[in-house]
Write an enzyme that holds these catalytic residues in place. Structure first.
Site, PDB file in Angstrom:
ATOM      1  N   ASP A   1       1.017  -1.282   0.005  1.00 19.67           N
ATOM      2  CA  ASP A   1      -0.185  -0.228  -0.045  1.00 19.67           C
ATOM      3  C   ASP A   1       0.902   0.853   0.148  1.00 19.67           C
ATOM      4  O   ASP A   1       0.644   1.737   1.368  1.00 19.67           O
ATOM      5  CB  ASP A   1      -0.668  -0.077   0.868  1.00 19.67           C
ATOM      6  CG  ASP A   1      -2.176   1.295   1.783  1.00 19.67           C
ATOM      7  OD1 ASP A   1      -1.934   1.590   0.143  1.00 19.67           O
ATOM      8  OD2 ASP A   1      -2.108   1.924   2.439  1.00 19.67           O
TER       9      ASP A   1
ATOM     10  N   GLU B   1       3.572  -8.190   7.707  1.00 20.90           N
ATOM     11  CA  GLU B   1       2.550  -8.542   7.383  1.00 20.90           C
ATOM     12  C   GLU B   1       2.481  -9.364   6.384  1.00 20.90           C
ATOM     13  O   GLU B   1       2.034  -9.850   5.599  1.00 20.90           O
ATOM     14  CB  GLU B   1       1.387  -7.565   7.009  1.00 20.90           C
ATOM     15  CG  GLU B   1       0.639  -6.581   8.013  1.00 20.90           C
ATOM     16  CD  GLU B   1      -0.366  -5.125   7.848  1.00 20.90           C
ATOM     17  OE1 GLU B   1      -0.505  -5.313   6.507  1.00 20.90           O
ATOM     18  OE2 GLU B   1      -0.861  -4.703   8.580  1.00 20.90           O
TER      19      GLU B   1
ATOM     20  N   TYR C   1      -6.787  -2.148  13.118  1.00 21.96           N
ATOM     21  CA  TYR C   1      -7.395  -1.388  12.568  1.00 21.96           C
ATOM     22  C   TYR C   1      -8.314  -1.908  13.025  1.00 21.96           C
ATOM     23  O   TYR C   1      -9.708  -1.586  12.686  1.00 21.96           O
ATOM     24  CB  TYR C   1      -6.994  -1.331  11.369  1.00 21.96           C
ATOM     25  CG  TYR C   1      -6.045  -0.503  10.567  1.00 21.96           C
ATOM     26  CD1 TYR C   1      -5.514   0.352  10.714  1.00 21.96           C
ATOM     27  CD2 TYR C   1      -4.997  -1.972  10.352  1.00 21.96           C
ATOM     28  CE1 TYR C   1      -4.776   0.432  10.264  1.00 21.96           C
ATOM     29  CE2 TYR C   1      -3.364  -1.082  10.368  1.00 21.96           C
ATOM     30  CZ  TYR C   1      -3.289  -0.269  10.255  1.00 21.96           C
ATOM     31  OH  TYR C   1      -2.337   0.400   9.395  1.00 21.96           O
TER      32      TYR C   1
ATOM     33  N   GLU D   1       1.336  -0.586  14.346  1.00 22.98           N
ATOM     34  CA  GLU D   1       0.484  -0.387  13.513  1.00 22.98           C
ATOM     35  C   GLU D   1      -1.380   0.162  13.825  1.00 22.98           C
ATOM     36  O   GLU D   1      -1.517  -0.896  14.858  1.00 22.98           O
ATOM     37  CB  GLU D   1       0.059  -0.451  11.843  1.00 22.98           C
ATOM     38  CG  GLU D   1       0.905   0.059  10.908  1.00 22.98           C
ATOM     39  CD  GLU D   1       0.885  -0.560   9.548  1.00 22.98           C
ATOM     40  OE1 GLU D   1      -0.498  -0.561   9.108  1.00 22.98           O
ATOM     41  OE2 GLU D   1       2.147  -1.064   8.986  1.00 22.98           O
TER      42      GLU D   1
END
Ligand code: BDP
Length: 604
Positions: free
Chosen positions: A166, A418, A474, A510
């Site tokens: 990303d 990840e 998230y 994150e």
């Protein structure tokens, strides 16, 4: 002995000529340059800034998003006074692979977009004359490159590329290019490790140098006083009343190495050395034997127009903002940053989790999209990953440790971001990666990787190899967002409790919510500045309720450019700061919180 990872500095015996500026540039639209002999000189060029990413300079989409080779050329004089020297051409990086020719002769080739490489020029140049440097840089990604991606060819013949990550796949000569004049017999490498006890600091060292000359070491404090000295290529020096390198309070000794033959000085190199210790014990992370709490960000090397090109102005602004917000640490997501950045971290006392470019080990186009939907992929089921990708991954780790091993700011290595760690085959892959990495660092710093949300506690096959559990989470954004934020909190708390049972420290590497700067909503909705604040407050309450959490690095420091798609509005908007480095409301919230957290001696 030319491919030295020592940062190029000037000294009594070393000269450096900066080759940055406008180079000639040519995009290889039809992929013909290698066969057509462009190495012997480019025709029909345009000017290009070095260092920079070339992408955002262009107005045409097919140039900005070109997939394949681009060519650079410059000319320079090799001073005739250098004829008894070793002349080295050094690139800070070339993203992602490069071949270099000087006067038509191939002198270097390098794979991996974020590491320095160099070439000896003595045999291919005439001293006192001009020489021509031609470089081809390629930006193509595959299942075996680090980082990864795929490409396809459209019916009209145009190649397009989908990175498995990303951030925009910026390319080019991103970092300074330098010409070095070194003594023929020179210091090739220095490795230090440090410790202290009862007010006395220790530096153990190991020096690689050509020939059987005498090697001397002197250590100077910041006032220039000599505080220790030693002879020999390996050894240890002790420093009385040591000043430690502390997070936020850096102290650097000058570690001066000289190579001599009788009275004659052959070479001299000065390495800044910070004395500190790092250790993971139980669920705590210790720096200088005190429990440390990480507060800061995952970052990117990214800014408008320059892309990922090194820019000292942006770098200094970032350090100002990091100080202002009371951050004490960053993670170099998702690749190693410039050597200039790393040296400044040492000076400023900024703690670094140093990451390899191993991002996208997750077999899906735009894996970040798939991650949110819980769709599984099959990256580690591919045979080639275990034969070729793994070798490139190991090279990337080896070069990273070689380059950054002496930085006191580096307290942990992050071996991947990840990966698809829920697959059984990932365990085998990462057993090899971790055990290889553990042979490289004499400082034995902790090693980790960041765990993705779709490989939660119980399903992740890799976390047992890691010294610290680094979680990218998230809750409240990709899952349980907006009206479901209370459910997000509950689910998040539950998961953290499970990870706590490993007995290891946990860092949230994150957490974040995309936020359009200037969008205000009462009551809040997702994407508004108000929602980003509510989201952060909730996250922080969850962290504070879990004893094993020893750090929070919000995603991201600033908004950054990505590939285009339905999830991104001119890039990723999770920054605490905008892309031009102005604060969103969330930045003030973080500042208030981090001001109050004494990161040294935290949760003792
Ligand atoms: C994580 C990735 C990061 C992304 C982030 C996001 O590690 O690169 O930018 O999510 O989606 O999965 O914002």
């Amino acid at each position: 002995m030319t491919n030295s990872f020592l940062y190029p500095i000037e000294s009594k015996t070393r000269q450096v000529k900066d080759l940055c500026g406008l180079w000639k540039f040519k995009l290889d639209k039809h992929n013909e340059g290698r066969a057509a002999g462009w190495k012997d000189g480019l025709a029909g060029t345009i000017p290009m800034a070095v260092p920079s990413s070339y992408n955002d300079i262009f107005t045409q989409k097919e140039l900005r998003e070109h997939v394949g080779d681009v060519w650079y050329q410059t000319e320079t004089y090799i001073p005739k006074e250098w004829k008894d020297r070793e002349v080295v051409l050094r690139f800070g990086s070339a993203t992602h692979s490069a071949v270099v020719w000087v006067n038509g002769v191939q002198v270097a080739q390098h794979q991996g977009g974020y590491m320095p490489f160099s070439a000896r020029l003595n045999e291919v140049v005439t001293f006192g004359e001009r020489c021509r440097i031609v470089v081809v840089v390629n930006n193509e990604l595959s299942y075996t490159t680090i980082p990864t991606g795929v490409q396809k060819t459209l019916p009209n013949g145009r190649k397009v590329q989908s990175p498995f990550f990303d951030f925009f796949n910026y390319a080019g000569l991103h970092r300074p290019v330098k010409l070095l004049a070194l003594p023929k017999e020179h210091i090739h490498d220095i490795t230090v490790s440090t410790d202290f006890a009862d007010g006395e600091g220790k530096i153990r060292y190991d020096i690689t140098a050509a020939g059987e000359h005498s090697v001397n070491v002197e250590v100077f404090d910041e006032a220039g006083n000599q505080v220790a000295s030693a002879h020999g290529k390996t050894g240890e020096v002790a420093i009385k009343d040591v000043r430690l390198w502390e997070p936020g309070n850096a102290y650097l000794y000058d570690f001066k190495v000289t190579l001599a033959e009788g009275e004659e000085l052959l070479d001299e190199y000065v390495l800044p050395v910070g004395i500190r210790s790092v250790e993971v014990k139980g669920n705590r992370f210790f720096i200088n034997k005190k429990p440390f709490y990480f507060k800061g960000f995952g970052k990117h090397e990214d800014c408008a127009m320059h892309g990922r090109g090194y820019d000292p102005v942006v770098m200094l602004r970032d350090f100002e903002l990091l100080r202002w917000i009371h951050a004490n640490s960053v993670r170099t997501a998702h690749y190693p940053y410039s050597e200039e950045f790393m040296r400044l971290c040492d000076r400023e006392g900024l703690v670094v989790i140093d990451e390899t470019p191993a991002v996208g080990l997750f077999d899906q186009l735009m894996n970040f999209l798939g991650a949110g939907t819980g769709k599984q992929s099959r990256f580690f089921e591919r045979e080639i990953v275990h034969t070729e990708t793994i070798e490139n991954h190991k090279d990337a780790i080896r070069e990273l440790v070689l380059r950054d091993k002496n930085h006191p700011s580096v307290v942990m290595w992050c071996l991947a971001n990840e990966p698809d760690s829920s697959l059984a085959q990932a365990e085998d892959y990462f057993e090899k990666i971790f055990s290889y990495a553990r042979t490289l660092d004499v400082q034995k710093r902790p090693m980790t990787f960041t765990n993705i949300m779709v490989a939660p506690y119980g399903s992740c096959k890799v976390s047992h190899l890691s010294d610290v559990i680094c979680l990218n989470r998230y809750y409240g954004w990709y899952v349980n967002g907006g009206p479901d934020i209370d459910i997000a909190r509950e689910n998040f708390e539950k998961e953290l409790e499970q990870w706590s049972s490993t007995g290891k420290p946990i860092i949230l590497t994150e957490y974040g919510a995309d936020t359009m700067p200037g969008l205000h909503k009462l009551p809040s909705v997702m994407w508004s500045e108000e929602y980003q604040e509510e989201y952060l407050k909730m996250q922080h309450e969850v962290f504070d309720s879990c004893d094993s959490v020893v750090g929070e690095q919000m995603w991201n420091f600033a908004d950054f450019q990505t590939s285009e798609g339905i999830m991104r509005v001119d890039g990723n908007k999770k920054g605490a700061f905008t892309r031009d480095r102005q604060p969103k409301a969330a930045a003030y919230l973080l500042r208030e919180r981090w001001k109050k957290i004494d990161s040294r001696n935290y949760k003792a």
